[in-house]
Write a protein that holds these residues in place. Sequence first.
Motif, PDB file in Angstrom:
ATOM      1  N   LYS A 160      24.236  48.800  37.574  1.00 17.38           N
ATOM      2  CA  LYS A 160      24.900  50.195  37.579  1.00 17.38           C
ATOM      3  C   LYS A 160      25.140  50.404  38.954  1.00 17.38           C
ATOM      4  O   LYS A 160      24.477  50.208  39.685  1.00 17.38           O
ATOM      5  CB  LYS A 160      23.989  51.132  36.942  1.00 17.38           C
ATOM      6  CG  LYS A 160      23.636  51.010  35.506  1.00 17.38           C
ATOM      7  CD  LYS A 160      22.677  52.153  34.888  1.00 17.38           C
ATOM      8  CE  LYS A 160      22.557  52.019  33.284  1.00 17.38           C
ATOM      9  NZ  LYS A 160      21.585  53.092  32.878  1.00 17.38           N
ATOM     10  N   ASP A 161      26.395  50.952  39.211  1.00 17.64           N
ATOM     11  CA  ASP A 161      26.771  51.326  40.523  1.00 17.64           C
ATOM     12  C   ASP A 161      25.701  52.607  41.192  1.00 17.64           C
ATOM     13  O   ASP A 161      25.166  53.031  40.369  1.00 17.64           O
ATOM     14  CB  ASP A 161      28.066  51.865  40.395  1.00 17.64           C
ATOM     15  CG  ASP A 161      29.162  50.927  40.055  1.00 17.64           C
ATOM     16  OD1 ASP A 161      28.607  49.778  40.117  1.00 17.64           O
ATOM     17  OD2 ASP A 161      30.351  51.224  39.561  1.00 17.64           O
ATOM     18  N   SER A 162      25.828  52.460  42.578  1.00 15.05           N
ATOM     19  CA  SER A 162      25.146  53.435  43.026  1.00 15.05           C
ATOM     20  C   SER A 162      25.872  54.954  43.053  1.00 15.05           C
ATOM     21  O   SER A 162      25.220  55.859  43.400  1.00 15.05           O
ATOM     22  CB  SER A 162      24.932  53.161  44.623  1.00 15.05           C
ATOM     23  OG  SER A 162      24.003  52.279  44.618  1.00 15.05           O
ATOM     24  N   TYR A 163      27.208  54.878  42.790  1.00 13.22           N
ATOM     25  CA  TYR A 163      28.075  55.931  42.932  1.00 13.22           C
ATOM     26  C   TYR A 163      28.620  56.458  41.656  1.00 13.22           C
ATOM     27  O   TYR A 163      28.850  55.596  40.921  1.00 13.22           O
ATOM     28  CB  TYR A 163      29.223  55.879  43.967  1.00 13.22           C
ATOM     29  CG  TYR A 163      28.513  55.297  45.515  1.00 13.22           C
ATOM     30  CD1 TYR A 163      27.675  56.040  46.068  1.00 13.22           C
ATOM     31  CD2 TYR A 163      29.070  54.112  46.059  1.00 13.22           C
ATOM     32  CE1 TYR A 163      27.278  55.765  47.335  1.00 13.22           C
ATOM     33  CE2 TYR A 163      28.785  53.816  47.011  1.00 13.22           C
ATOM     34  CZ  TYR A 163      27.677  54.627  47.724  1.00 13.22           C
ATOM     35  OH  TYR A 163      27.379  54.051  48.990  1.00 13.22           O
ATOM     36  N   PRO A 164      29.100  57.806  41.375  1.00 14.35           N
ATOM     37  CA  PRO A 164      29.270  58.293  40.089  1.00 14.35           C
ATOM     38  C   PRO A 164      30.528  57.423  39.597  1.00 14.35           C
ATOM     39  O   PRO A 164      30.505  56.959  38.298  1.00 14.35           O
ATOM     40  CB  PRO A 164      29.586  59.563  40.198  1.00 14.35           C
ATOM     41  CG  PRO A 164      28.603  59.907  41.353  1.00 14.35           C
ATOM     42  CD  PRO A 164      28.773  58.870  42.369  1.00 14.35           C
ATOM     43  N   PHE A 165      31.476  57.344  40.420  1.00 13.78           N
ATOM     44  CA  PHE A 165      32.974  56.600  39.888  1.00 13.78           C
ATOM     45  C   PHE A 165      33.442  55.591  40.674  1.00 13.78           C
ATOM     46  O   PHE A 165      33.101  55.829  41.951  1.00 13.78           O
ATOM     47  CB  PHE A 165      34.060  57.754  39.608  1.00 13.78           C
ATOM     48  CG  PHE A 165      33.894  58.888  38.697  1.00 13.78           C
ATOM     49  CD1 PHE A 165      34.346  58.894  37.468  1.00 13.78           C
ATOM     50  CD2 PHE A 165      32.827  60.033  38.940  1.00 13.78           C
ATOM     51  CE1 PHE A 165      34.098  59.773  36.473  1.00 13.78           C
ATOM     52  CE2 PHE A 165      32.905  60.901  38.177  1.00 13.78           C
ATOM     53  CZ  PHE A 165      33.413  60.854  36.703  1.00 13.78           C
ATOM     54  N   VAL A 166      34.045  54.736  40.360  1.00  9.92           N
ATOM     55  CA  VAL A 166      34.837  53.729  40.982  1.00  9.92           C
ATOM     56  C   VAL A 166      36.147  53.656  40.618  1.00  9.92           C
ATOM     57  O   VAL A 166      36.655  53.665  39.126  1.00  9.92           O
ATOM     58  CB  VAL A 166      34.169  52.220  40.924  1.00  9.92           C
ATOM     59  CG1 VAL A 166      32.870  52.451  41.788  1.00  9.92           C
ATOM     60  CG2 VAL A 166      33.967  51.579  39.684  1.00  9.92           C
ATOM     61  N   CYS A 167      37.149  53.449  41.348  1.00 10.83           N
ATOM     62  CA  CYS A 167      38.515  52.880  41.119  1.00 10.83           C
ATOM     63  C   CYS A 167      38.530  51.413  41.595  1.00 10.83           C
ATOM     64  O   CYS A 167      38.352  51.497  42.645  1.00 10.83           O
ATOM     65  CB  CYS A 167      39.555  53.795  41.743  1.00 10.83           C
ATOM     66  SG  CYS A 167      41.175  53.425  41.304  1.00 10.83           S
ATOM     67  N   VAL A 168      38.962  50.483  40.911  1.00 12.23           N
ATOM     68  CA  VAL A 168      38.915  49.054  41.152  1.00 12.23           C
ATOM     69  C   VAL A 168      40.502  48.771  40.873  1.00 12.23           C
ATOM     70  O   VAL A 168      40.934  48.465  39.781  1.00 12.23           O
ATOM     71  CB  VAL A 168      38.142  48.294  40.136  1.00 12.23           C
ATOM     72  CG1 VAL A 168      38.130  46.848  40.537  1.00 12.23           C
ATOM     73  CG2 VAL A 168      36.810  48.934  40.086  1.00 12.23           C
ATOM     74  N   ALA A 169      41.239  48.334  42.005  1.00 15.03           N
ATOM     75  CA  ALA A 169      42.428  47.890  42.083  1.00 15.03           C
ATOM     76  C   ALA A 169      42.262  46.307  42.469  1.00 15.03           C
ATOM     77  O   ALA A 169      41.581  45.811  42.979  1.00 15.03           O
ATOM     78  CB  ALA A 169      43.026  48.512  43.281  1.00 15.03           C
TER      79      ALA A 169
END
Length: 355
Positions: free
Chosen positions: A186-195
Amino acid sequence: MAAADVLFPSAAHASNWGSYQVEDSIIKPTKDAFDPKKHLSFAPPSKVYTMADIGLPKDTGVSPLAVSEPFPLFTPEAVMRMREEVLNDEVMNKCQYSSNLAQAQLRGYADKYAPFVYDAWKHPETLRIVSKVAGIDLAVQFDFEIGHINLSLKTEEQRQRELRAYHDPTTPKTPANDAPIVGWHKDSYPFVCVAMLSDCTNMIGGETALRTGTGEILKIRSPQMGHAIILQGRYIEHQALRALGSTERITMVTSYRPRHPHVRDDTVLTTVRPISDLGELYHQFAEYRLEMLEERVRAQLRELVDAKAAGRRVATRKLKAFFVEQQRFLEHMDREMVDEGEVVTGEIVECSVEK
């Protein structure tokens, strides 16, 4: 991708990555500054999965979104500019990290070495797009997390060997065939945008796998070059599966948090402490969290002053509840800022969400 099939990048790899052949044409990057009219190509995703869609409680996370299908975000020229800035000797030599979750990553470079990348992710129009898909007003987590790069590289010989094995009906299909390039987390941050910064025309696999609320695996197809997905990765266990048919897979990840200071912030540093310049990471983490606290205190003070002016008594229970909430907020910060001597470089442990 199995660890044995990953080339650990060096600065020598970067020299040929400034231009890129896509569909039989050579795209050369220009030196223009980021311009959303020229460098963004956004179209809404064909589908957005909600938390309920993947079997998680509706109140999981801070917005209904779980993950989006891939959608166009950056033009080919923008991708070439990003590759040119990121895949160079200075960034490779000074900003490369590895961990037990991922073989090769580039982090914390954008504000120093990549002005186009920095401006692309910080531009109000990009933020508007990401917020629209996420279903909540978002801000970039902080500068250190702009344009995090995951690198997966193979030789042509490795690529051909994997494809032969994939198409050979006598080759056993074992769990190793679906080995990830980034493990379950699980990520450390709420949201990610993966490009995606690589040409995926002939790529097989490379999906993002999500563990649903029922324990099943949902696979989101890999974006094409210049396309992206948005994931509320703090609350969903996921991994990046290996890809066949290409000698490289380069993704650029920017992390986000809710912009409003009164929306809960579940940010942790579990998956990023071991692969970061802790001086920079801790400074930027503390700065934005203290700014949140400042806004909360100012709002509470205004409410207190207004109540006095209106002749109302102090709402003691409510005020004490506010004190308790902010105390927990500060205690959380204290726990996340682990003494530098206790951080094991490259060793990432499981990241959970506090209840």
